[in-house]
Every structure is written in structure tokens, then in C-alpha cells.
Design a protein around this motif. Structure first.
Motif, PDB file in Angstrom:
ATOM      1  N   ASN A 177     110.392  33.812 -66.491  1.00 20.25           N
ATOM      2  CA  ASN A 177     111.033  34.539 -65.407  1.00 20.25           C
ATOM      3  C   ASN A 177     112.207  35.331 -65.963  1.00 20.25           C
ATOM      4  N   SER A 230     105.295  30.368 -68.403  1.00 17.69           N
ATOM      5  CA  SER A 230     105.563  30.949 -67.075  1.00 17.69           C
ATOM      6  C   SER A 230     106.978  31.520 -67.071  1.00 17.69           C
ATOM      7  N   THR A 269     107.746  36.319 -63.611  1.00 12.02           N
ATOM      8  CA  THR A 269     108.337  36.190 -62.284  1.00 12.02           C
ATOM      9  C   THR A 269     109.701  36.856 -62.305  1.00 12.02           C
ATOM     10  N   ARG A 289     113.105  37.234 -60.539  1.00  7.39           N
ATOM     11  CA  ARG A 289     113.981  36.593 -59.561  1.00  7.39           C
ATOM     12  C   ARG A 289     115.132  37.541 -59.272  1.00  7.39           C
ATOM     13  N   GLN A 331     105.121  42.609 -62.917  1.00  5.41           N
ATOM     14  CA  GLN A 331     103.736  42.551 -62.467  1.00  5.41           C
ATOM     15  C   GLN A 331     102.768  42.764 -63.633  1.00  5.41           C
TER      16      GLN A 331
END
Length: 93
Positions: A37, A35, A58, A60, A53
Motif C-alpha cells: 500500500n 499486498s 492499495t 490509502r 490500479q
């Protein structure tokens, strides 16, 4: 030679897309991150949103100061063990 590799891109968006894919893949392969970021200033190029996307990253967003500089303290608070990149950006707008 299988010890060499590389890629060539043209244009800002494509270059950002490929960089973000490389960050995601590096995080998965070298650190086992599932996951990922990326931390970027709100002033960073819109292609970072698109890449996040597309590639399941993710994004931030760190605040900008009144003079459009990145809020470094806010960046520090957004970085964690799943951060695969911090975006440096110097927009001219």
C-alpha cells in the motif's frame, strides 16, 4: 557496468507510474510484501490512483486540512507493515 542502473521518464504521469512500480517492486524484493500500500493525501496527483490500479497497490488516502495541508495524524494511522511509500505533494491548485 552491471553495478549501475537507471531510468528516464518524461511528464508527471509517467514519472509517477514508474515510481509506484519501483516502490512495489522494492517492497516485494526487500521486505517480502505481496499486498503493498501507499499513503497519499487526497490532493495528490490523479496518476497515483492510476498507478495503484495498474500495479496492484492499495492507495490509502489521507485527509487534507481546511488549508489543504495533509493531516499527519491520519497519515500515521494509515501506515502499516505493508506500506511501501508515503507520497509528499505540493499542488498549486
Amino acid at each position: 557496468d552491471d553495478t549501475c542502473c537507471g531510468a528516464m521518464t518524461t511528464g508527471g504521469t509517467e514519472s509517477i507510474l514508474m515510481a509506484m512500480k519501483a516502490y512495489r517492486d522494492w517492497g516485494a524484493k526487500t521486505r517480502g510484501i505481496s499486498s503493498p500500500n501507499v499513503v497519499a493525501c487526497v490532493t495528490a496527483h490523479a496518476a497515483f490512483d492510476k498507478a495503484a490500479q495498474y500495479f496492484g497497490i492499495t492507495l490509502r488516502k489521507a485527509r487534507a486540512t481546511a488549508d489543504q495541508a495533509i493531516d499527519v495524524a491520519h497519515v500515521r494511522s494509515l501506515v502499516d507493515a505493508n506500506t511501501v511509500a508515503i507520497v509528499g505533494s505540493a499542488p498549486q491548485y
